[in-house]
Enzyme design. Structure first.
Site, PDB file in Angstrom:
ATOM      1  N   SER A 119       0.830  -1.205   0.000  1.00 42.68           N
ATOM      2  CA  SER A 119       0.000   0.000   0.000  1.00 42.68           C
ATOM      3  C   SER A 119       0.860   1.250   0.000  1.00 42.68           C
ATOM      4  O   SER A 119       0.343   2.341  -0.208  1.00 42.68           O
ATOM      5  CB  SER A 119      -0.862   0.033   1.257  1.00 42.68           C
ATOM      6  OG  SER A 119      -1.649  -1.119   1.334  1.00 42.68           O
ATOM      7  N   HIS A 140      -1.401  -2.829  -7.147  1.00 43.40           N
ATOM      8  CA  HIS A 140      -2.085  -2.499  -5.899  1.00 43.40           C
ATOM      9  C   HIS A 140      -3.607  -2.602  -6.006  1.00 43.40           C
ATOM     10  O   HIS A 140      -4.265  -1.724  -6.560  1.00 43.40           O
ATOM     11  CB  HIS A 140      -1.667  -1.078  -5.462  1.00 43.40           C
ATOM     12  CG  HIS A 140      -2.226  -0.669  -4.138  1.00 43.40           C
ATOM     13  ND1 HIS A 140      -2.687   0.593  -3.883  1.00 43.40           N
ATOM     14  CD2 HIS A 140      -2.408  -1.375  -2.995  1.00 43.40           C
ATOM     15  CE1 HIS A 140      -3.130   0.644  -2.635  1.00 43.40           C
ATOM     16  NE2 HIS A 140      -2.966  -0.537  -2.085  1.00 43.40           N
ATOM     17  N   GLU A 152      -4.280   0.088  -8.809  1.00 46.17           N
ATOM     18  CA  GLU A 152      -3.223   1.069  -9.104  1.00 46.17           C
ATOM     19  C   GLU A 152      -2.009   0.315  -9.627  1.00 46.17           C
ATOM     20  O   GLU A 152      -1.562  -0.654  -8.992  1.00 46.17           O
ATOM     21  CB  GLU A 152      -2.813   1.811  -7.823  1.00 46.17           C
ATOM     22  CG  GLU A 152      -3.701   2.968  -7.465  1.00 46.17           C
ATOM     23  CD  GLU A 152      -3.214   3.690  -6.196  1.00 46.17           C
ATOM     24  OE1 GLU A 152      -3.120   4.912  -6.217  1.00 46.17           O
ATOM     25  OE2 GLU A 152      -2.955   3.013  -5.181  1.00 46.17           O
ATOM     26  N   ASN A 190      -4.090   5.944  -1.236  1.00 45.19           N
ATOM     27  CA  ASN A 190      -3.765   6.027   0.191  1.00 45.19           C
ATOM     28  C   ASN A 190      -3.128   7.351   0.587  1.00 45.19           C
ATOM     29  O   ASN A 190      -3.205   7.754   1.743  1.00 45.19           O
ATOM     30  CB  ASN A 190      -2.871   4.861   0.602  1.00 45.19           C
ATOM     31  CG  ASN A 190      -3.698   3.592   0.731  1.00 45.19           C
ATOM     32  OD1 ASN A 190      -4.807   3.631   1.235  1.00 45.19           O
ATOM     33  ND2 ASN A 190      -3.169   2.486   0.247  1.00 45.19           N
TER      34      ASN A 190
HETATM   35  N1  LIG Z   1      -5.883  -4.415   3.982  1.00 46.18           N
HETATM   36  C1  LIG Z   1      -6.086  -3.596   2.977  1.00 46.18           C
HETATM   37  O1  LIG Z   1      -7.114  -2.907   2.885  1.00 46.18           O
HETATM   38  C2  LIG Z   1      -5.063  -3.502   1.876  1.00 46.18           C
HETATM   39  C3  LIG Z   1      -5.420  -2.885   0.669  1.00 46.18           C
HETATM   40  C4  LIG Z   1      -4.488  -2.844  -0.378  1.00 46.18           C
HETATM   41  C5  LIG Z   1      -3.220  -3.397  -0.195  1.00 46.18           C
HETATM   42  N2  LIG Z   1      -2.894  -3.977   1.012  1.00 46.18           N
HETATM   43  C6  LIG Z   1      -1.555  -4.546   1.149  1.00 46.18           C
HETATM   44  O2  LIG Z   1      -1.642  -5.954   0.951  1.00 46.18           O
HETATM   45  C7  LIG Z   1      -0.632  -6.596   1.755  1.00 46.18           C
HETATM   46  C8  LIG Z   1      -1.295  -7.641   2.643  1.00 46.18           C
HETATM   47  O3  LIG Z   1      -2.240  -6.999   3.484  1.00 46.18           O
HETATM   48  P1  LIG Z   1      -3.422  -7.823   4.171  1.00 46.18           P
HETATM   49  O4  LIG Z   1      -4.415  -6.813   4.628  1.00 46.18           O
HETATM   50  O5  LIG Z   1      -3.859  -8.939   3.297  1.00 46.18           O
HETATM   51  O6  LIG Z   1      -2.655  -8.418   5.458  1.00 46.18           O
HETATM   52  P2  LIG Z   1      -3.032  -9.709   6.339  1.00 46.18           P
HETATM   53  O7  LIG Z   1      -2.423  -9.467   7.654  1.00 46.18           O
HETATM   54  O8  LIG Z   1      -4.500 -10.014   6.237  1.00 46.18           O
HETATM   55  O9  LIG Z   1      -2.275 -10.909   5.563  1.00 46.18           O
HETATM   56  C9  LIG Z   1      -0.900 -11.010   5.442  1.00 46.18           C
HETATM   57  C10 LIG Z   1      -0.544 -12.475   5.230  1.00 46.18           C
HETATM   58  O10 LIG Z   1       0.856 -12.547   4.896  1.00 46.18           O
HETATM   59  C11 LIG Z   1       1.351 -13.734   5.490  1.00 46.18           C
HETATM   60  N3  LIG Z   1       2.803 -13.661   5.571  1.00 46.18           N
HETATM   61  C12 LIG Z   1       3.581 -12.969   6.439  1.00 46.18           C
HETATM   62  N4  LIG Z   1       4.888 -13.203   6.172  1.00 46.18           N
HETATM   63  C13 LIG Z   1       4.935 -14.029   5.107  1.00 46.18           C
HETATM   64  C14 LIG Z   1       5.997 -14.647   4.372  1.00 46.18           C
HETATM   65  N5  LIG Z   1       7.276 -14.441   4.704  1.00 46.18           N
HETATM   66  N6  LIG Z   1       5.684 -15.444   3.342  1.00 46.18           N
HETATM   67  C15 LIG Z   1       4.386 -15.696   2.995  1.00 46.18           C
HETATM   68  N7  LIG Z   1       3.335 -15.143   3.677  1.00 46.18           N
HETATM   69  C16 LIG Z   1       3.612 -14.334   4.709  1.00 46.18           C
HETATM   70  C17 LIG Z   1       0.654 -13.811   6.846  1.00 46.18           C
HETATM   71  O11 LIG Z   1       0.694 -15.134   7.377  1.00 46.18           O
HETATM   72  C18 LIG Z   1      -0.763 -13.359   6.466  1.00 46.18           C
HETATM   73  O12 LIG Z   1      -1.591 -14.478   6.119  1.00 46.18           O
HETATM   74  C19 LIG Z   1       0.105  -5.494   2.494  1.00 46.18           C
HETATM   75  O13 LIG Z   1       1.243  -5.125   1.759  1.00 46.18           O
HETATM   76  C20 LIG Z   1      -0.917  -4.358   2.509  1.00 46.18           C
HETATM   77  O14 LIG Z   1      -0.328  -3.089   2.599  1.00 46.18           O
HETATM   78  C21 LIG Z   1      -3.796  -4.065   2.042  1.00 46.18           C
END
Ligand SMILES: NC(=O)c1ccc[n+]([C@@H]2O[C@H](COP(=O)([O-])OP(=O)(O)OC[C@H]3O[C@@H](n4cnc5c(N)ncnc54)[C@H](O)[C@@H]3O)[C@@H](O)[C@H]2O)c1
Length: 291
Positions: A119, A140, A152, A190
């Site tokens: 993000s 993104h 994005e 964001n």
């Molecule tokens: N939550 C949102 O609204 C949103 C929106 C757009 C982008 N993002 C981005 O997406 C990404 C994930 O966010 P999320 O909300 O899904 O988080 P989340 O916490 O729901 O999920 C993250 C996952 O990554 C896994 N993980 C951690 N280390 C790892 C590794 N070394 N190898 C493989 N898996 C691993 C964890 O076990 C977990 O299941 C982030 O970069 C976040 O910034 C989030």
């Protein structure tokens, strides 16, 4: 390049949503996580969400079954290497993402495009630690992925045109719309959204309004479909804080300082919906404000 297989790293809220839309659009998906539980619950959530779409008549039962068949899961990161396009969607921490790319590099095909769903973290910096900065970019998605129309696409300083065009074609195949953003902290959505959420937390912190009055005000007064605090819980308060820190560090402007109350919620492990508690408590029938 014609992308046929997609590797997704991280099966959390974003990773499972990305796997869902990719499989539904005909891509073969390999989904990786370090936690078997995250893989299992990710997969069952995809099944549930696809079934809900079928229930509303948006897709057929055959499409649900075919999509599920196109998804395989693995705890072994190397299994991701043999795909055409990798989308990293692990925890929003730069050290985590860098370690993933470092471990993955020896297993990649020469043509594989590497992308991150980050993000806020610099695409150029992530790319510079890989062997293929020209085939690296930001991909993104918005949350929830199956619902939100925008993706994005962020070019790092070295990203080549073929890579951008290939990712653009993937977004089109998903039936979504791509917006091109330059690689500056938090990109477009964001950069604008998070300071608003952070300001809503300051409004709460300073006692200007309660959780409910702040959310109601923005829904009824600014025509937002969700209040900012409700939205923060939905995104994840740890993710919101991480993005504010990136804006604060990357742009060196005090207007981006994270609200201490946001930090406190994260310190408490009250991360929003995913931990059942944030600005609202989700453990009962209906969400109850925590302040
Ligand atoms: N939550 C949102 O609204 C949103 C929106 C757009 C982008 N993002 C981005 O997406 C990404 C994930 O966010 P999320 O909300 O899904 O988080 P989340 O916490 O729901 O999920 C993250 C996952 O990554 C896994 N993980 C951690 N280390 C790892 C590794 N070394 N190898 C493989 N898996 C691993 C964890 O076990 C977990 O299941 C982030 O970069 C976040 O910034 C989030």
């Amino acid at each position: 390049m014609d992308v046929k297989t997609v590797g997704i790293i991280g099966a959390g809220q974003m990773g499972n949503g990305i796997a869902h839309v990719m499989a539904l659009s005909g891509f073969h998906v390999v989904l990786n996580d370090i936690s078997q539980q995250a893989l299992d619950s990710g997969l069952s959530l995809i099944q549930k969400n696809l079934a809900r779409q079928a229930g509303r008549g948006k897709i057929s039962d055959e499409e649900v079954a075919a999509s599920m068949e196109r998804i395989s899961t693995t705890l072994v990161l190397a299994d991701i290497g043999k795909t055409d396009l990798v989308i990293e969607a692990a925890t929003e921490r730069e050290t985590v993402k860098q370690a993933i790319f470092e471990d993955l590099l020896p297993h990649l095909l020469p043509h594989t495009i590497l992308t991150s769903n980050t993000s806020s973290i610099s695409i150029t910096r992530l790319a510079s630690r890989t062997d293929r900065p020209e085939r690296f970019m930001g991909f993104h998605f918005m949350n929830p992925v199956p619902v939100m129309q925008l993706v994005e696409l962020i070019r790092g300083i070295a990203t080549d045109e073929d890579t951008f065009k290939t990712c653009q074609a993937v977004v089109e195949k998903l039936g979504k719309t791509a917006a091109s953003a330059e690689d500056f902290p938090a990109f477009i959505v964001n950069r604008i959204l998070m300071p608003m959420i952070n300001e809503a937390v300051y409004t709460l912190y300073e006692g200007v309004g309660s959780v409910r009055s702040i959310d109601e005000s923005m829904k009824l007064g600014a025509n937002h479909p969700m209040g900012p605090l409700e939205l923060a819980d939905f995104i994840g308060l740890d993710t919101c804080l991480a993005i504010m820190n990136v804006l604060h560090d990357g742009l060196a402007d005090t207007k981006y300082r994270p609200c201490p109350l946001l930090t406190k919620y994260v310190e408490a492990g009250w991360l929003g919906r995913k931990t059942q508690r944030g600005f609202y408590d989700y453990r009962g029938e209906t969400p109850v404000p925590t302040r």
